[in-house]
Design a protein around this motif. Structure first.
Motif, mmCIF file in Angstrom:
data_model
loop_
_atom_site.group_PDB
_atom_site.id
_atom_site.type_symbol
_atom_site.label_atom_id
_atom_site.label_comp_id
_atom_site.label_asym_id
_atom_site.label_seq_id
_atom_site.Cartn_x
_atom_site.Cartn_y
_atom_site.Cartn_z
ATOM 1 N N VAL A 126 14.026 68.257 72.311
ATOM 2 C CA VAL A 126 14.802 69.483 72.525
ATOM 3 C C VAL A 126 15.593 69.357 73.829
ATOM 4 N N ARG A 172 20.761 67.859 76.690
ATOM 5 C CA ARG A 172 21.460 66.924 77.567
ATOM 6 C C ARG A 172 22.628 66.267 76.830
ATOM 7 N N GLY A 173 22.374 65.899 75.590
ATOM 8 C CA GLY A 173 23.429 65.283 74.790
ATOM 9 C C GLY A 173 24.642 66.191 74.631
ATOM 10 N N MET A 174 24.414 67.497 74.676
ATOM 11 C CA MET A 174 25.528 68.448 74.544
ATOM 12 C C MET A 174 26.271 68.628 75.858
ATOM 13 N N GLY A 175 25.825 67.910 76.875
ATOM 14 C CA GLY A 175 26.546 67.953 78.143
ATOM 15 C C GLY A 175 25.982 68.958 79.134
ATOM 16 N N ARG A 198 20.975 73.746 84.176
ATOM 17 C CA ARG A 198 21.071 74.595 82.997
ATOM 18 C C ARG A 198 19.936 74.307 82.021
ATOM 19 N N PHE A 240 20.870 57.418 75.597
ATOM 20 C CA PHE A 240 19.522 57.689 76.099
ATOM 21 C C PHE A 240 18.748 56.393 76.373
ATOM 22 N N PRO A 249 26.401 58.143 81.000
ATOM 23 C CA PRO A 249 25.197 58.891 80.589
ATOM 24 C C PRO A 249 25.483 59.790 79.376
ATOM 25 N N PRO A 250 24.414 60.161 78.641
ATOM 26 C CA PRO A 250 24.603 60.913 77.397
ATOM 27 C C PRO A 250 25.415 62.197 77.573
ATOM 28 N N GLU A 251 25.194 62.897 78.723
ATOM 29 C CA GLU A 251 25.891 64.185 78.865
ATOM 30 C C GLU A 251 27.389 64.004 79.039
ATOM 31 N N GLY A 278 28.932 63.051 75.387
ATOM 32 C CA GLY A 278 29.156 64.294 74.643
ATOM 33 C C GLY A 278 29.150 64.121 73.135
ATOM 34 N N PHE A 279 28.336 63.194 72.625
ATOM 35 C CA PHE A 279 28.245 63.043 71.181
ATOM 36 C C PHE A 279 27.349 64.138 70.618
ATOM 37 N N MET A 283 24.348 65.392 68.295
ATOM 38 C CA MET A 283 23.149 64.687 67.856
ATOM 39 C C MET A 283 22.281 65.569 66.982
ATOM 40 N N PHE A 315 18.462 65.420 65.569
ATOM 41 C CA PHE A 315 17.243 64.654 65.755
ATOM 42 C C PHE A 315 16.306 64.832 64.578
ATOM 43 N N ALA A 365 14.842 69.540 66.691
ATOM 44 C CA ALA A 365 14.981 69.817 68.124
ATOM 45 C C ALA A 365 15.812 71.066 68.411
ATOM 46 N N PHE A 393 25.120 77.498 72.278
ATOM 47 C CA PHE A 393 24.736 76.819 73.525
ATOM 48 C C PHE A 393 25.728 75.741 73.967
ATOM 49 N N PRO A 394 26.046 74.765 73.110
ATOM 50 C CA PRO A 394 26.978 73.726 73.571
ATOM 51 C C PRO A 394 28.359 74.286 73.903
ATOM 52 N N LYS A 399 28.937 77.267 75.226
ATOM 53 C CA LYS A 399 28.830 77.892 76.544
ATOM 54 C C LYS A 399 28.782 76.819 77.627
ATOM 55 N N VAL A 400 28.114 75.698 77.331
ATOM 56 C CA VAL A 400 28.079 74.586 78.287
ATOM 57 C C VAL A 400 29.502 74.145 78.619
ATOM 58 N N ARG A 420 24.889 73.221 65.124
ATOM 59 C CA ARG A 420 24.875 73.163 66.577
ATOM 60 C C ARG A 420 25.538 71.876 67.066
ATOM 61 N N TYR A 445 30.928 72.057 68.773
ATOM 62 C CA TYR A 445 31.900 71.779 69.827
ATOM 63 C C TYR A 445 32.798 70.603 69.473
#
Lengths: 270, 341
Positions: free
Chosen positions: A170, A175-178, A183, B55, B74-76, B79-80, B82, B84, B88, B101-102, B104-105, B149, B153
């Protein structure tokens, strides 16, 4: 449960009955019979400014202690559950060692550190940072410090079980979403450990309400809490009825909080 | 719609201590393609997906995203999207909040977040469930939320790790159809890990087959099935019959093959059964060992006099009457259906 199980439980029930239930019923009886039958002592307990002042101070100190203990425990638990092997070991020792040292020893330890002629004031004066000793004990500061020190390890366990239940994927998903680390922590991790936080808050608060040794020693009679007040009423003045009434009120408060805690843990288990 | 991205991997290797999880993986994932990473468990397919997501840093090799260096990103930052295994989802958030969520990020404004969430809920067919928590949804519904989800984005690449493994067979089929539709509608590059060969063949534009950390073959589904690059691929994808050929003969009988020596492989559905020696094409005599009735098809187990086992899939309606184990039969095939390994 069969009758054989009840038989096996027998000794425990007898002990609990003899050591807790009978005395508690006795205390309840005092509260409504001394010095004369009636609910007069409860009226006094809930109207007398001195008693109310102590109850208010107790609630205030317990709330502050709870917030500080759970916050400190949260950080410790985070390191314990998610940190590297060395950090884990250090935290484990920090949790375990306090359990081996009596609460009385620890309270005197704080006195040795924090009194006017204690180590901390000594160092600060030697280093010239202060000229007059700081008042670190025999006030609320000392009480809060001593209580937090005692209660942090107890808050760690409910927090640890809720943190261990968090699915790593989770967090990876977030993290993958940036999402930034901050946050992820505040919007994902903390809400996912909410049941542990609630459990720790209630546990610490209930424990804190009945604290006697630490406030008595580190408060030095200047910031009396409920348990100490009960002790004073019963052992140092002939006011058994009032002491008993305050005891019953404290008992009911603790019972209500425990019931709430039970409901919360059941809710979290669902 | 953001642009779908192209990913390049050159000589990717991954060691876990002494264990080689990936060795020298080189491939290009084309813009907008649906690539499946297929292989048995422990073959390295999930490790490769984790390398793509960022990751798991590779021990060696180089990754590019639309030609730009990506290896240490890095993964963030990548921005792919995912999806799981186990979905998740954020358990404390409603379906809508999960999908939001993504967005808003990324700091999109409230009105846009709301519009996009409504669109995604509609796309995955979860209208009316938007306010529920994940725990109140079925496995298939949770899967849809995870997909919505991950796609909300408009990521340049969507990575999926065995997303259907927890679903029952009917639901799987249904979700596979939706996955194809969503891939078509979004145009995003999909990289999908599975150990289910049928799923891989049904969904992908290309299949990458992994075994012991190595890429065995990368080709379109039809090609990997009908023209496998090696024996592992041939045997991993469904049943296959393998007959040793030497000097242009199989067990002494002349056959027509591309080369006179090697192992000739023929898929069971391309072999025909007859009671008499066929007049044309390649054929071999065998004894019927067993029949398994599967409804529309019957699976036949044969053995040649030389001891080579054969499997045939025949339409049940076309089987000769009274066929029983022990019968002497012929198995035949068109020469172009056989390939040498």
């Amino acid at each position: 449960m069969t009758s054989r199980h009840i038989l096996l439980l027998g000794p425990l029930l007898l002990l609990l009955g003899a050591a807790y239930l009978v005395p508690f019923l006795g205390v309840m009886q005092w509260s409504v019979t001394l010095p004369e039958p009636g609910l007069g002592q409860y009226r006094t307990a809930l109207t007398d400014p001195l008693v109310l002042g102590v109850i208010w101070r107790t609630l205030r100190i317990c709330a502050l202690v709870t917030v500080l203990s759970v916050a400190a425990a949260y950080v410790m638990t985070l390191v314990w559950v998610r940190g590297g092997p060395v950090a884990r070991l250090v935290v484990e020792l920090c949790i375990l060692i306090p359990f081996w040292i009596s609460v009385l020893t620890r309270a005197f330890g704080w006195l040795a550190l924090l009194s006017n002629k204690g180590l901390v004031n000594g160092w600060l004066q030697t280093l010239g940072i202060i000229s007059e000793p700081l008042t670190l004990v025999r006030n609320e500061f000392g009480v809060v410090l001593g209580m937090v020190h005692f209660l942090v390890p107890f808050a760690v366990f409910p927090l640890a079980s809720s943190m261990r239940a968090v699915d790593e994927r989770v967090l990876m998903a977030a993290r993958g979403m940036g999402a930034s680390r901050a946050r992820i922590f505040w919007q994902i991790f903390v809400p996912m450990t909410k049941s542990g936080i609630l459990g720790a808050v209630l546990l610490v608060f209930v424990f804190a309400l009945g604290f006697f040794v630490t406030p008595a020693i580190l408060g030095g009679g200047r910031s009396v809490m409920v348990a100490e007040l009960i002790y004073l009423r019963i052992f140092q003045s002939p006011d058994w009825g009032l002491g008993a009434a305050i005891s019953v009120i404290l008992m009911i408060a603790v019972g209500a909080l425990l019931a709430l805690m039970l409901r919360q843990t059941k809710g979290a288990a669902r | 719609m953001s642009q779908a991205a192209e990913i390049g991997a050159t000589g990717i290797g991954k060691m876990f201590g002494q264990f080689t999880a990936l060795a020298d993986i080189t491939l290009t994932i084309a813009r907008g393609e649906f690539l499946t990473l297929l292989g048995p468990s422990g073959s390295g397919k999930t490790t490769f997906l984790n390398v793509l997501s960022g990751f798991e840093p590779p021990t060696s090799g180089r990754l590019t995203l639309d030609g730009r260096y990506m290896t240490a990103m890095p993964p963030e930052v990548r921005g792919f999207g995912m999806v799981f295994q186990g979905y998740a989802l954020f358990p404390h958030m409603s379906v809508e909040d999960n999908i939001a969520f993504p967005l808003k990020v990324q700091g999109r404004n409230a009105a846009e977040v709301k519009r996009r969430v409504a669109e995604m809920v509609e796309m995955v067919g979860l209208g009316g469930h938007g306010h529920k928590r994940p725990a109140g949804l079925s496995g298939g519904q949770q899967q849809r939320v995870a997909l919505a989800r991950a796609l909300a984005y408009e990521p340049p690449v969507l990575l999926l790790d065995e997303p259907f493994s927890a679903l029952d067979k009917n639901l799987r089929g249904q979700m596979q159809d939706e996955m194809r539709r969503i891939h078509r509608d979004t145009g995003t590059t999909f990289v999908f890990v599975t150990h289910d060969q049928e799923e891989a063949l049904a969904l992908s534009s290309r299949v990458a087959i992994f075994e012991r950390g190595r890429l065995q073959q990368l080709a379109a589904p039809r090609e990997v099935y009908e023209r496998p690059a090696n024996r592992f691929v041939a045997e991993f994808l469904g049943d296959i019959n393998i007959l040793p050929v030497s000097g242009g003969r199989i067990e002494g009988r002349a056959v027509e093959t591309a080369a006179p020596n090697g192992d000739l492989a023929i898929r069971p559905e391309y072999m025909a059964l007859s009671l008499t020696e066929p007049g044309q094409g390649n054929a071999i005599a065998a004894t019927l060992q067993d029949l398994t009735y599967l409804g529309a098809e019957t699976r036949l187990s044969l053995q040649t006099p030389g001891g080579v086992p054969l499997v045939l899939h025949q339409p049940t309606a076309a089987l000769p009457a009274g066929l029983a184990p022990g019968a002497a039969v012929w198995a035949s095939w068109a020469p172009e259906r056989g390939f040498l390994l």
